[in-house]
Design an enzyme around this catalytic site. Sequence first.
Site, PDB file in Angstrom:
ATOM      1  N   ARG A  59      -1.728 -10.388   1.266  1.00 42.17           N
ATOM      2  CA  ARG A  59      -1.033  -9.321   0.852  1.00 42.17           C
ATOM      3  C   ARG A  59      -2.178  -9.090  -0.880  1.00 42.17           C
ATOM      4  NH1 ARG A  59      -0.485  -8.108   5.164  1.00 42.17           N
ATOM      5  NH2 ARG A  59       1.161  -7.514   5.741  1.00 42.17           N
TER       6      ARG A  59
ATOM      7  N   GLU B 127      -1.466  -0.279  -2.221  1.00 45.32           N
ATOM      8  CA  GLU B 127      -2.493   0.295  -1.163  1.00 45.32           C
ATOM      9  C   GLU B 127      -1.988   1.579  -1.048  1.00 45.32           C
ATOM     10  OE1 GLU B 127      -2.631  -2.373   2.193  1.00 45.32           O
ATOM     11  OE2 GLU B 127      -3.706  -4.130   1.091  1.00 45.32           O
TER      12      GLU B 127
ATOM     13  N   HIS C 206      -7.834  -2.927   3.651  1.00 50.62           N
ATOM     14  CA  HIS C 206      -7.146  -3.602   4.627  1.00 50.62           C
ATOM     15  C   HIS C 206      -7.413  -2.882   6.221  1.00 50.62           C
ATOM     16  CE1 HIS C 206      -2.670  -4.933   4.990  1.00 50.62           C
ATOM     17  NE2 HIS C 206      -3.351  -5.197   5.843  1.00 50.62           N
TER      18      HIS C 206
HETATM   19  C1  8YV Z   1      -1.428  -4.154   9.257  1.00 48.96           C
HETATM   20  C2  8YV Z   1      -1.069  -6.453   8.396  1.00 48.96           C
HETATM   21  O1  8YV Z   1      -0.139  -4.704  10.720  1.00 48.96           O
HETATM   22  O2  8YV Z   1      -0.460  -7.153  10.301  1.00 48.96           O
HETATM   23  C3  8YV Z   1      -0.136  -7.357   9.124  1.00 48.96           C
HETATM   24  O3  8YV Z   1       0.870  -7.651   8.627  1.00 48.96           O
HETATM   25  O4  8YV Z   1      -1.159  -6.451   7.421  1.00 48.96           O
HETATM   26  C4  8YV Z   1      -1.861  -5.425   9.503  1.00 48.96           C
HETATM   27  O5  8YV Z   1      -2.547  -6.571  10.702  1.00 48.96           O
HETATM   28  C5  8YV Z   1      -1.974  -3.003   9.665  1.00 48.96           C
HETATM   29  O6  8YV Z   1      -2.833  -2.868   8.742  1.00 48.96           O
HETATM   30  C6  8YV Z   1      -1.606  -2.606  10.761  1.00 48.96           C
HETATM   31  O7  8YV Z   1      -0.903  -1.513   9.448  1.00 48.96           O
END
Ligand code: 8YV
Length: 309
Positions: A229, A258, A276
């Site tokens: 993150r 983001e 991302h």
């Molecule tokens: C997001 C992610 O879910 O799973 C996570 O925590 O950061 C990613 O896989 C993906 O961008 C869908 O919003």
Amino acid sequence: MAYLLQVAPLSARLDRELASRYDILPLWQAETAARLDKLAEAIEVMVTGSRFGCSAELMARLPALKAIVSFGVGYDPIDVPAAQARGIAISNTPEVLNDCVADLAMGLIIDGRRQLNRADRFVRAGGWLNGNLPLARRVTGSRLGILGLGRIGQAVAKRAEGFAMPVRYHNRRPLTDCPYEYAGSLVELARWADVLLLTCVGGPQTRGLVSRDVLEALGPEGLLVNVARGSVVDEPALVEALQAGRLGGAALDVFDQEPQVPEALLGMDNVVLLPHIGSATRETRGAMEDLVLANLQRFLAEGQLVTPV
Ligand code: 8YV
């Protein structure tokens, strides 16, 4: 009539499946927002995503809420203590994305060390016609420090073995039965590492952990790789360290705000910037979607989640 509150659009297929199976209230539409308080008693389940979460304020408006089903493994934007206080169950989509996120992390390590993106830009700009790039750094044998050796971190460590990379890690506590050496502090890990990889959770407990001191310990030859993150890194300190040459480079899939990326990073050749995409393959996103649907189905039928957090 029972409704499923959907906080935001999640993916084309998942949105379609949800709409075909349930009575969806789309929270991002003004009409739902306006009727929410009136319908709240009929909302027992919410579906959200790791980018949207669920705040304590939203939970407070939903007195009948029993479960929050989330698309994504990270659930840092869900107010977990607020949910626990009310016995609201939460599910995420763990495991199914480990391999893709780990693959991407290896890609970023290779790109950051060997400067693939920079080399590509160099060829496209005609630079090769006038000379060669400076030499890059070797991947094989370079030292990999991992912050947050969980499921994804371990999947990267396994891949790194194929590159003969010595691995050490830092977690809040050392793991039992772990083949990798534990570093007692993040600064110590950064000082040792050629590559510092972040695979820890987000949220308040890790905010700003990668501080100016950590970046300095990683040093002018070090590479920071973040697939966790953006909040884990002190972003202004990162920009400063790169500008001053106190950090060698960064390869980043995630950012604090983001889709905003600090302007100063855009012009830097020693930085790789991705939007991302750690889990963004058709296979993995499909498996994540299936897991969301399975959690919903099981909760509505049996009151149990398949992958509770
Ligand atoms: C997001 C992610 O879910 O799973 C996570 O925590 O950061 C990613 O896989 C993906 O961008 C869908 O919003």
